[in-house]
Scaffold this motif. Structure first.
Motif, PDB file in Angstrom:
ATOM      1  N   ILE A   1       0.826  -1.211   0.000  1.00 48.10           N
ATOM      2  CA  ILE A   1       0.000   0.000   0.000  1.00 48.10           C
ATOM      3  C   ILE A   1       0.859   1.258   0.000  1.00 48.10           C
ATOM      4  O   ILE A   1       0.637   2.195  -0.788  1.00 48.10           O
ATOM      5  N   THR A   2       1.853   1.326   0.886  1.00 48.18           N
ATOM      6  CA  THR A   2       2.696   2.528   0.958  1.00 48.18           C
ATOM      7  C   THR A   2       3.529   2.710  -0.307  1.00 48.18           C
ATOM      8  O   THR A   2       3.715   3.843  -0.787  1.00 48.18           O
ATOM      9  N   SER A   3       4.025   1.608  -0.861  1.00 52.52           N
ATOM     10  CA  SER A   3       4.834   1.722  -2.083  1.00 52.52           C
ATOM     11  C   SER A   3       3.996   2.189  -3.259  1.00 52.52           C
ATOM     12  O   SER A   3       4.491   2.907  -4.136  1.00 52.52           O
ATOM     13  N   TYR A   4       2.728   1.782  -3.298  1.00 57.26           N
ATOM     14  CA  TYR A   4       1.864   2.223  -4.392  1.00 57.26           C
ATOM     15  C   TYR A   4       1.429   3.674  -4.206  1.00 57.26           C
ATOM     16  O   TYR A   4       1.414   4.458  -5.159  1.00 57.26           O
TER      17      TYR A   4
ATOM     18  N   ALA B   1       6.630   5.579   7.404  1.00 53.76           N
ATOM     19  CA  ALA B   1       5.528   4.774   7.938  1.00 53.76           C
ATOM     20  C   ALA B   1       5.815   3.282   7.794  1.00 53.76           C
ATOM     21  O   ALA B   1       5.588   2.495   8.735  1.00 53.76           O
ATOM     22  N   LEU B   2       6.327   2.881   6.633  1.00 53.55           N
ATOM     23  CA  LEU B   2       6.644   1.469   6.425  1.00 53.55           C
ATOM     24  C   LEU B   2       7.752   1.005   7.364  1.00 53.55           C
ATOM     25  O   LEU B   2       7.665  -0.072   7.978  1.00 53.55           O
ATOM     26  N   LEU B   3       8.803   1.818   7.483  1.00 54.57           N
ATOM     27  CA  LEU B   3       9.915   1.449   8.350  1.00 54.57           C
ATOM     28  C   LEU B   3       9.483   1.350   9.812  1.00 54.57           C
ATOM     29  O   LEU B   3       9.814   0.384  10.523  1.00 54.57           O
ATOM     30  N   THR B   4       8.714   2.331  10.273  1.00 58.13           N
ATOM     31  CA  THR B   4       8.274   2.332  11.671  1.00 58.13           C
ATOM     32  C   THR B   4       7.347   1.161  11.962  1.00 58.13           C
ATOM     33  O   THR B   4       7.449   0.508  13.018  1.00 58.13           O
ATOM     34  N   TYR B   5       6.439   0.878  11.062  1.00 62.67           N
ATOM     35  CA  TYR B   5       5.508  -0.229  11.270  1.00 62.67           C
ATOM     36  C   TYR B   5       6.266  -1.554  11.401  1.00 62.67           C
ATOM     37  O   TYR B   5       5.982  -2.354  12.300  1.00 62.67           O
TER      38      TYR B   5
ATOM     39  N   ARG C   1      -0.580  12.830  -6.917  1.00 67.81           N
ATOM     40  CA  ARG C   1      -1.025  13.780  -5.896  1.00 67.81           C
ATOM     41  C   ARG C   1      -0.320  13.598  -4.560  1.00 67.81           C
ATOM     42  O   ARG C   1      -0.368  14.486  -3.707  1.00 67.81           O
ATOM     43  N   LEU C   2       0.284  12.442  -4.346  1.00 67.33           N
ATOM     44  CA  LEU C   2       0.918  12.153  -3.060  1.00 67.33           C
ATOM     45  C   LEU C   2       2.433  12.042  -3.166  1.00 67.33           C
ATOM     46  O   LEU C   2       3.079  11.581  -2.227  1.00 67.33           O
ATOM     47  N   VAL C   3       2.985  12.462  -4.291  1.00 67.07           N
ATOM     48  CA  VAL C   3       4.440  12.356  -4.465  1.00 67.07           C
ATOM     49  C   VAL C   3       5.177  13.201  -3.430  1.00 67.07           C
ATOM     50  O   VAL C   3       6.250  12.818  -2.935  1.00 67.07           O
ATOM     51  N   GLN C   4       4.610  14.344  -3.075  1.00 67.10           N
ATOM     52  CA  GLN C   4       5.277  15.215  -2.113  1.00 67.10           C
ATOM     53  C   GLN C   4       5.359  14.601  -0.713  1.00 67.10           C
ATOM     54  O   GLN C   4       6.137  15.059   0.125  1.00 67.10           O
ATOM     55  N   TYR C   5       4.541  13.547  -0.446  1.00 66.02           N
ATOM     56  CA  TYR C   5       4.578  12.862   0.847  1.00 66.02           C
ATOM     57  C   TYR C   5       5.317  11.527   0.763  1.00 66.02           C
ATOM     58  O   TYR C   5       5.111  10.648   1.604  1.00 66.02           O
ATOM     59  N   GLU C   6       6.153  11.391  -0.236  1.00 66.43           N
ATOM     60  CA  GLU C   6       6.877  10.141  -0.449  1.00 66.43           C
ATOM     61  C   GLU C   6       7.743   9.778   0.761  1.00 66.43           C
ATOM     62  O   GLU C   6       7.823   8.611   1.158  1.00 66.43           O
ATOM     63  N   TYR C   7       8.382  10.774   1.348  1.00 67.29           N
ATOM     64  CA  TYR C   7       9.214  10.520   2.522  1.00 67.29           C
ATOM     65  C   TYR C   7       8.377   9.991   3.682  1.00 67.29           C
ATOM     66  O   TYR C   7       8.802   9.087   4.428  1.00 67.29           O
ATOM     67  N   GLY C   8       7.179  10.507   3.867  1.00 72.77           N
ATOM     68  CA  GLY C   8       6.314  10.045   4.942  1.00 72.77           C
ATOM     69  C   GLY C   8       5.904   8.587   4.783  1.00 72.77           C
ATOM     70  O   GLY C   8       5.835   7.836   5.771  1.00 72.77           O
TER      71      GLY C   8
END
Length: 512
Positions: A147-150, A167-171, A156-163
């Motif tokens: 989900i996060t990789s997609y 999220a994936l790493l923390t989870y 529209r969400l490219v600017q939140y790519e770092y987030g």
């Protein structure tokens, strides 16, 4: 034998001292290279002190966070998980305040969302039993990664790519630590306050010590682009109006040198600045009111729209530059015929673009009705001159008396040669295009046809080409049409800047 021995001794004595000299020379060359490298690094630092300040600020932020581990008292309070604060400071710190706030917010929000999801899934897996628990955890990791990789590839969400990455790493870290250590709540708390400490220290250092605002940088870059377009237009027109008999004539070989010209470089930098300005605008939205931008909801996105319109003007300047460096050159005598009209229109257009840049720089809006009307009159005069004189130039080319004496105007010149009517001219053009089609057919035919079959057509084409040798005229018309197109795009630029001045509440200026 004695002589041979003496000669050998002499040769050895003369050759032996050369080796130490070579060794010393090699050391000197290496020393000189090292000095040159140090000098180049020093020159680079002097050229852009902003990068040096950014590096020092980043080092200071990481040092302040590291002190929480190096000193015993804070380490006893926060524990070993404070190392996440160092990682946060390294990843969050950016060269401007807006980008730092943006990254810090993305990291904090992504961590919070990942923690909530991890605790919810961990509790569900724990209640399912020891057999199903690893399967549920493994499936959840797979689903969250998908989900996060997609979502980070969505436009529209490219600017939140770092987030999404955070999220994936923390989870993964939290849910795996819960499976092995059985303490997800403690891991969540430690990670949250560690990120908060690293982010707060990074923001404080970035804001308090020589702050670099993305909004200021965006403002300066846009004003700089305005002046670059105006200067490029003036330089381009000035170069094309130079007398070829006095200046070095432009040849086809200079096409390879086109990217090295200052005019071309300035326009190329403007065309390549689109992504940079968009990034600065996104970062500026995160910045609080500061300096000259003291009201909330400042229209930073309008800066990007103005820059887009300005890039279209730069495209036309590059078109003018390419016409000057084209293989088919326009004779200087043709330039002289329209010199005053081209010079007047280009100078007024460049002046208007420069005034628009000055208004943005000073954050004011001055009335420009008189300048716009004067520019439109000059442009119409250039168009009317081309329309009235194109037919005469088409039939006379370079041998006409008007071109031999450029001081005369076409109104004073009465042609002595017969002028064909429109029907005859249309028939000649049709025959010319027909012959060109036959020549291309012969060129690409297989098997190739004999050249003798086209000699008769060739004789006709020579006469038509002689009477319609309008290549230079067409190039001149292309140049003037591109200049007129530049003026048309300046009108759109005025509208965009006026909208920016209204949204940004520029102060009115009645000086002009």
């Amino acid at each position: 034998m004695n002589r041979k021995i003496e000669s050998i001794e002499i040769n050895i004595s003369t050759c032996a001292p050369t080796k130490p000299e070579l060794h010393v020379t090699g050391k000197k060359s290496e020393t000189n290279k090292a000095l040159l490298q140090i000098q180049s690094v020093w020159d680079f630092c002097k050229e852009d002190t902003g990068n040096v300040i950014f590096a020092l600020k980043a080092g200071l932020a990481v040092l302040l966070v590291s002190l929480l581990i190096l000193f015993e008292a804070p380490y006893q309070v926060f524990g070993p998980n404070i190392v996440w604060a160092i990682l946060t400071a390294v990843l969050v710190f950016e060269d401007n305040v807006g980008a730092t706030l943006n990254r810090g917010f993305n990291r904090a929000l992504a961590t919070l969302v990942a923690v909530i999801l991890a605790i919810a899934v961990a509790q569900r897996a724990l209640s399912s039993g020891h057999v199903a628990e690893p399967f549920i955890i493994g499936l959840s990791i797979f689903m969250i990664a998908v989900i996060t990789s997609y979502m980070k590839t969505w436009s529209r969400l490219v600017q939140y790519e770092y987030g999404f990455r955070v999220a994936l790493l923390t989870y993964c870290l939290i849910i795996v630590s819960d499976y092995r250590l059985g303490n997800p709540i403690r891991t969540m708390i430690d990670r949250l306050y560690s990120i908060a400490i690293g982010g707060i220290i990074s923001v404080l250092v970035n804001v308090s010590i020589f702050p670099k605002w993305a909004g200021d940088k965006l403002h300066e870059e846009l004003v700089k682009n305005f002046h670059s377009v105006a200067d490029s237009l003036e330089d381009c027109v000035k170069k094309c109006l130079e007398d070829a008999s006095e200046k070095s004539k432009i040849t086809t070989a200079s096409i390879d040198e086109l990217p090295d010209e200052p005019t071309y470089k300035r326009c190329q930098n403007i065309l390549n600045s689109g992504s940079k300005l968009e990034t600065l605008a996104k970062s500026a939205k995160w910045e609080p009111p500061h300096g000259r931008f003291m009201h909330f909801s400042y229209p930073w996105s309008q800066y990007v729209k103005v820059a887009a319109v300005l890039r279209h003007c730069a495209y036309e300047v590059m078109t003018l530059q390419s016409i000057i460096h084209a293989k088919i050159q326009i004779p200087y005598k043709l330039w002289v015929v329209f010199q005053s009209e081209i010079q007047e229109a280009s100078n007024q257009a460049a002046e208007l673009v420069r005034i628009l840049g000055t208004d943005i720089s000073c954050m004011k809006w001055s009335p420009k009705n008189s300048l716009i009307k004067r520019l439109h009159r000059s442009t119409k005069r250039l168009q009317r001159s081309m329309y009235l004189q194109y037919y005469d130039l088409l039939t006379s080319i370079v041998e006409s008396p008007i071109l031999d004496n450029p001081s005369k105007s076409f109104a004073d010149f009465s042609p002595s040669y017969p002028v064909p009517d429109q029907r005859e001219l249309a028939e000649q053009l049709e025959r010319y295009h027909e012959i060109r089609r036959k020549q291309l057919k012969r060129l690409y035919s297989w098997p190739s046809r004999e050249v003798d079959a086209f000699e008769e057509d060739g004789e006709k084409s020579i006469k038509i080409v002689d009477s319609l040798d309008s290549t230079a005229i067409l190039s001149l018309a292309n140049f003037t049409s591109s200049l007129v197109e530049f003026v048309a795009r300046v009108d759109h630029l005025i509208e965009a800047v006026h909208k920016l001045s209204t949204m940004a509440k520029f102060k009115p200026d009645d000086g002009l």
